[in-house]
Design an enzyme around this catalytic site. Structure first.
Site, PDB file in Angstrom:
ATOM      1  N   ALA A  28      34.023  44.284  48.301  1.00  0.00           N
ATOM      2  CA  ALA A  28      32.570  44.465  48.169  1.00  0.00           C
ATOM      3  C   ALA A  28      32.246  45.353  46.972  1.00  0.00           C
ATOM      4  CB  ALA A  28      32.001  45.096  49.442  1.00  0.00           C
ATOM      5  N   GLY A  70      27.020  46.841  26.618  1.00  0.00           N
ATOM      6  CA  GLY A  70      28.124  47.011  27.574  1.00  0.00           C
ATOM      7  C   GLY A  70      29.060  45.816  27.607  1.00  0.00           C
ATOM      8  N   TYR A  86      29.137  49.363  34.854  1.00  0.00           N
ATOM      9  CA  TYR A  86      30.008  48.688  35.820  1.00  0.00           C
ATOM     10  C   TYR A  86      31.469  49.102  35.616  1.00  0.00           C
ATOM     11  CZ  TYR A  86      32.765  44.827  37.763  1.00  0.00           C
ATOM     12  OH  TYR A  86      33.710  44.084  38.433  1.00  0.00           O
ATOM     13  N   ILE A 144      34.849  35.807  45.432  1.00  0.00           N
ATOM     14  CA  ILE A 144      36.297  36.040  45.498  1.00  0.00           C
ATOM     15  C   ILE A 144      36.716  36.362  46.942  1.00  0.00           C
ATOM     16  CG2 ILE A 144      38.204  37.512  44.694  1.00  0.00           C
ATOM     17  CD1 ILE A 144      36.662  37.825  42.033  1.00  0.00           C
TER      18      ILE A 144
HETATM   19  P1  NAD Z   1      30.249  38.751  44.890  1.00  0.00           P
HETATM   20  O1  NAD Z   1      28.923  39.356  44.611  1.00  0.00           O
HETATM   21  O2  NAD Z   1      30.306  37.288  45.172  1.00  0.00           O
HETATM   22  O3  NAD Z   1      30.920  39.514  46.111  1.00  0.00           O
HETATM   23  C1  NAD Z   1      30.624  40.828  46.489  1.00  0.00           C
HETATM   24  C2  NAD Z   1      30.347  40.834  47.985  1.00  0.00           C
HETATM   25  O4  NAD Z   1      30.147  42.196  48.414  1.00  0.00           O
HETATM   26  C3  NAD Z   1      29.089  40.067  48.380  1.00  0.00           C
HETATM   27  O5  NAD Z   1      29.389  39.210  49.467  1.00  0.00           O
HETATM   28  C4  NAD Z   1      28.088  41.158  48.793  1.00  0.00           C
HETATM   29  O6  NAD Z   1      27.177  40.704  49.785  1.00  0.00           O
HETATM   30  C5  NAD Z   1      29.037  42.244  49.290  1.00  0.00           C
HETATM   31  N1  NAD Z   1      28.498  43.615  49.196  1.00  0.00           N
HETATM   32  C6  NAD Z   1      27.996  44.225  48.088  1.00  0.00           C
HETATM   33  N2  NAD Z   1      27.626  45.479  48.375  1.00  0.00           N
HETATM   34  C7  NAD Z   1      27.913  45.682  49.691  1.00  0.00           C
HETATM   35  C8  NAD Z   1      27.755  46.786  50.573  1.00  0.00           C
HETATM   36  N3  NAD Z   1      27.203  47.945  50.180  1.00  0.00           N
HETATM   37  N4  NAD Z   1      28.137  46.646  51.869  1.00  0.00           N
HETATM   38  C9  NAD Z   1      28.684  45.482  52.300  1.00  0.00           C
HETATM   39  N5  NAD Z   1      28.859  44.415  51.512  1.00  0.00           N
HETATM   40  C10 NAD Z   1      28.467  44.502  50.226  1.00  0.00           C
HETATM   41  O7  NAD Z   1      31.201  39.144  43.662  1.00  0.00           O
HETATM   42  P2  NAD Z   1      32.634  38.590  43.235  1.00  0.00           P
HETATM   43  O8  NAD Z   1      32.511  37.997  41.891  1.00  0.00           O
HETATM   44  O9  NAD Z   1      33.241  37.790  44.324  1.00  0.00           O
HETATM   45  O10 NAD Z   1      33.411  39.948  43.052  1.00  0.00           O
HETATM   46  C11 NAD Z   1      34.306  40.436  44.048  1.00  0.00           C
HETATM   47  C12 NAD Z   1      35.014  41.676  43.542  1.00  0.00           C
HETATM   48  O11 NAD Z   1      35.820  41.370  42.406  1.00  0.00           O
HETATM   49  C13 NAD Z   1      34.093  42.822  43.108  1.00  0.00           C
HETATM   50  O12 NAD Z   1      34.706  44.037  43.493  1.00  0.00           O
HETATM   51  C14 NAD Z   1      34.063  42.696  41.614  1.00  0.00           C
HETATM   52  O13 NAD Z   1      33.768  43.922  41.005  1.00  0.00           O
HETATM   53  C15 NAD Z   1      35.485  42.225  41.322  1.00  0.00           C
HETATM   54  N6  NAD Z   1      35.644  41.500  40.069  1.00  0.00           N
HETATM   55  C16 NAD Z   1      35.087  40.271  39.914  1.00  0.00           C
HETATM   56  C17 NAD Z   1      35.307  39.574  38.732  1.00  0.00           C
HETATM   57  C18 NAD Z   1      34.751  38.181  38.513  1.00  0.00           C
HETATM   58  O14 NAD Z   1      35.019  37.604  37.456  1.00  0.00           O
HETATM   59  N7  NAD Z   1      34.030  37.599  39.455  1.00  0.00           N
HETATM   60  C19 NAD Z   1      36.053  40.143  37.688  1.00  0.00           C
HETATM   61  C20 NAD Z   1      36.574  41.415  37.869  1.00  0.00           C
HETATM   62  C21 NAD Z   1      36.386  42.068  39.079  1.00  0.00           C
END
Ligand code: NAD
Length: 317
Positions: A76, A273, A144, A12
């Site tokens: 993140a 969960g 989560y 995202i």
């Molecule tokens: P993703 O894993 O592709 O992206 C997360 C990014 O954060 C990664 O690039 C990772 O390297 C980075 N990251 C993680 N921990 C870190 C840290 N300690 N320091 C620096 N960087 C760090 O996940 P996504 O699906 O793109 O999700 C993005 C956000 O959207 C998240 O907050 C997730 O909880 C939220 N979200 C996603 C969905 C979905 O359907 N994908 C739904 C609801 C919420």
């Protein structure tokens, strides 16, 4: 505008970075590459529109980079709902401690605005579906979901205490370009390994709402422009849902497979969960003048064909 995007090399986050660059923002991406991929933003780095800092939000050394920023998009996180049961403490650290570290850096460097990506799982097994933002009690049933609700609470307390502003978005299942996890990713990979049979977690009747990442990012930016409270919180998703079996059928048809045998693991949910029924009400956002531009089925079809194309390109490289 100078925007920071934590997690900006991930699924995202990198789609958001595309939109911010298009909008003309100066962007700094902070990511530890634990799940992200720098290739997702390389073209912007090369064009000089995006800077990249490889840093872990749980360690120190990155905070000074917040100096002069107008807004932080804190994306993140550890987004894996299923795996969160196996590692509660690291999930708490990635999703809550890292958020508090971001809020502290904002406070020290006078950054006034935070955008946070939360989730439908904060509602737990809601008795009202579609679930509105003011549904209560909010009782997450996954580690989560609990961690994201805790992060929301810390953001609310910081913005009210220190005169900041927040936009919190509770997403349905977001899918599409550069996705690196989730049910579609799982099904496509399983079927590439074995095109005759597909293992489906649960009874296949779990029904959820899916929404394209481009439409999601568009909704985020629209809402920021159009909502002006201290703590703004909105659901984002499509106005329908589909079952896991229907989703599997779409994947099979987009992959042009035939006679795939579905093998169910049984039970009303995929894992401990898992929330079996999820659809968010988006009426609050519609009142601002927004309308979802796509539905669950079209989002899934597009996500499957995009993933297949991405995998073919990867193979050619
Ligand atoms: P993703 O894993 O592709 O992206 C997360 C990014 O954060 C990664 O690039 C990772 O390297 C980075 N990251 C993680 N921990 C870190 C840290 N300690 N320091 C620096 N960087 C760090 O996940 P996504 O699906 O793109 O999700 C993005 C956000 O959207 C998240 O907050 C997730 O909880 C939220 N979200 C996603 C969905 C979905 O359907 N994908 C739904 C609801 C919420």
């Amino acid at each position: 505008m100078f925007s920071i995007v934590t997690g900006g090399t991930g699924f995202i986050g990198s789609n958001l970075v595309d939109a911010l660059v298009k909008k003309g923002d100066r962007v700094l991406v902070i990511d530890n590459l634990s799940a992200g991929n720098k290739d997702n933003i390389n073209k912007h780095i090369r064009s000089g529109k995006v800077e990249f800092l490889n840093a872990d939000l749980l360690e120190s050394g990155w905070e000074e980079s917040f100096s002069g920023a107008d807004r932080v998009y804190h994306i993140a996180a550890d987004p894996d709902v299923r795996a969160s049961a196996g590692a509660p403490k690291p999930v708490y650290e990635s999703n809550v401690s890292a958020t508090v570290n971001v809020l502290e850096a904002m406070r020290k460097h006078n950054v006034g605005e935070i955008v946070f990506t939360s989730t439908s799982t904060v509602y737990g097994e809601a008795k009202v579906i579609p679930t509105p933002e003011n549904y209560s009690p909010m009782t997450p049933i996954s580690i989560y979901g609990g961690s994201k609700l805790a992060a929301e609470a810390m953001i609310s307390s910081y913005v009210h205490t220190y005169g900041m502003k927040a936009w919190v978005f509770r997403f349905a299942n977001i899918i599409g370009k550069r996705s690196n996890h989730g049910v579609i990713w799982d099904f496509v990979h399983k079927l590439r390994k074995n095109p005759d049979e597909l293992e489906i977690l649960g009874d296949g009747k779990q029904s959820k709402s899916y929404f394209s990442v481009e439409a999601c990012v568009e909704a985020v930016l629209f809402t920021i422009e159009n909502s002006h409270d201290t703590f703004n919180f909105f659901n984002i998703g499509s106005e329908d849902w589909i079952s896991v079996t229907e989703l599997a059928e779409i994947v099979v048809s987009e992959m042009k497979l035939e006679k795939v045998k579905f093998k169910y693991t049984g039970g009303d949910r995929g894992w401990v969960g898992d929330v079996p029924k999820m659809q968010l009400s988006v009426d609050k956002l519609k009142k601002l003048g927004w309308k979802p531009s796509t539905n669950s089925e079209d989002s899934v079809r597009k996500a499957v064909s995009t993933l297949i194309r991405e995998l073919e390109e990867e193979k050619r490289e």
